[in-house]
Design an enzyme around this catalytic site. Structure first.
Site, short mmCIF file in Angstrom:
data_model
loop_
_atom_site.label_atom_id
_atom_site.label_comp_id
_atom_site.label_asym_id
_atom_site.label_seq_id
_atom_site.Cartn_x
_atom_site.Cartn_y
_atom_site.Cartn_z
N GLU A 35 0.82 -1.22 0.00
CA GLU A 35 0.00 0.00 0.00
C GLU A 35 0.85 1.26 0.00
OE1 GLU A 35 -2.73 0.44 3.32
OE2 GLU A 35 -3.56 2.29 2.51
N LYS B 137 -2.49 -2.00 -3.14
CA LYS B 137 -3.54 -1.16 -2.54
C LYS B 137 -3.18 0.30 -2.73
CE LYS B 137 -6.07 -0.24 1.73
NZ LYS B 137 -6.73 -0.83 2.89
P1 13P Z 1 -9.49 4.12 4.12
O1 13P Z 1 -10.31 3.40 3.08
O2 13P Z 1 -10.30 4.72 5.22
O3 13P Z 1 -8.51 5.06 3.49
O4 13P Z 1 -8.65 3.02 4.87
C1 13P Z 1 -8.01 2.06 4.11
C2 13P Z 1 -6.74 1.69 4.76
O5 13P Z 1 -6.57 0.57 5.15
C3 13P Z 1 -5.68 2.71 4.87
O6 13P Z 1 -4.48 2.09 5.22
#
Ligand code: 13P
Length: 338
Positions: free
Chosen positions: A177, A219
């Site tokens: 991510e 992500k």
């Molecule tokens: P949000 O969808 O609230 O941005 O959270 C996703 C997430 O896991 C951020 O690390």
């Protein structure tokens, strides 16, 4: 499921019509969410809230996996069944956030680096014992005041790849991510330029560190206008620029892209995901969700910390999950909100 291959877990997480519920808020972040409904952030209140989410009837119709936090993976339902085991019984794959949050990157203009590599191999082995099948690590990239620098992007990409390789060694599917934050006045084209460089840098490091692309998920943020930008791009522009950006940077061997919501409100996160999935052209990856706030917002607001509101809060969660799933299939429309 112990013998299921990592590429199969990755595929199951982006199964048709389904996506991931991010419920891995750190103790600090969940305290803020609970404060927004005037609920004290005690261990029991955090457990109760997570139990409300996970025991929602029919959740597995739309949710393939749930990301847990260290405290949560050690907690149980009020009947005493560990959450990870409960979720598996419901057909939902448990995952775990393994980064330890961000700190200031030295010699940079306020850029962040994600912590948590020290001792990670041992922690991953413990999480496998506790039932996790996949993991998450979030790198944070801010736009503005000269950021990001290539130095900031390189160090974060290197760290993400170190994490991903350690996960695969342990048999856990890494969710990689790199989040370009929405905060700021920048326009969508600046978000595009930064996101493109971030993804090129990240996949270069993943390649150098021998990460198997079929056994991970990406992500990312959507390519989107900054929150304070006076001109907000519409869903069509978000979808075309997001898809074009990924075509330039994300190898087709990656099975799925699971978007974060990043502060978009629930309808906007649906409209944008819907446009991304509604085009004519078939993308090489599944385009799904790993939403935190855009799945939980209404449920949290409905709950208010009261036992008598649990059922209606669960109804709010399942309704939102159904809409996000519709968006993932490209069949959502704004009038479904009414
Ligand atoms: P949000 O969808 O609230 O941005 O959270 C996703 C997430 O896991 C951020 O690390």
């Amino acid at each position: 499921m112990a013998s299921v291959l990592m590429e199969d877990i990755a595929a199951m997480l982006v199964a048709d019509k389904k996506g991931i519920l991010a419920a891995d808020e750190s103790t600090g972040t969940i305290a803020k969410r609970l404060a927004s409904i005037s609920v004290e952030s005690t261990e029991e209140n955090r457990r109760k809230y997570r139990e409300l989410l996970f025991t929602t009837e029919g959740l597995s119709d739309y949710i393939s996996g749930v990301i847990l936090y260290d405290e949560t993976i050690r907690q149980s339902t009020s009947d005493g069944q560990p959450f990870a085991e409960y979720l598996m019984d419901e057909g939902i794959i448990p995952g775990i956030k393994v980064d330890k949050g961000t700190s200031l990157l030295p010699f940079s203009e306020g850029e962040m680096i994600t912590e948590g590599l020290d001792g990670l191999r041992e922690r991953l082995n413990e999480y496998v014992e506790l039932g996790a099948k996949f993991a998450k690590w979030r790198a944070v990239i801010r736009i503005g005041h000269g950021a990001p620098s290539q130095y900031g992007l390189d160090t974060n990409a290197h760290t993400l790849a170190r994490y991903a390789a350690l996960c695969q060694e342990a048999g856990l599917v890494p969710i990689v991510e790199p989040e370009v934050l929405m905060d700021g006045e920048h326009d969508i084209d600046e978000c595009y330029a930064v996101t493109e460089t971030v993804l090129k840098t990240v996949f270069d490091e993943l390649y150098k560190q021998r990460v198997v692309l079929e056994q991970m998920l990406l992500k990312p943020n959507m390519v989107i206008s900054g929150l304070e930008c006076p001109e907000q791009a519409d869903a069509y522009e978000v979808s075309t620029k997001t898809l074009y950006c990924f075509e330039q940077t994300v190898p087709a061997a990656v099975q799925g892209i699971v978007f974060l919501s990043g502060g978009q409100d629930e309808p906007t996160a649906c409209a944008n995901l819907n446009a991304i999935n509604g085009g004519e052209k078939k993308a090489p990856w599944e385009l799904s969700y790993s939403y935190g706030r855009a799945l939980q917002g209404s449920a949290l607001a409905t709950w208010q910390g009261k036992d008598e509101n649990v059922t209606t809060a669960q109804e709010a969660l399942i309704r939102r999950a159904r809409l996000v799933s519709a968006a993932r299939q490209g069949i959502y429309s704004a009038n479904m909100e009414n």
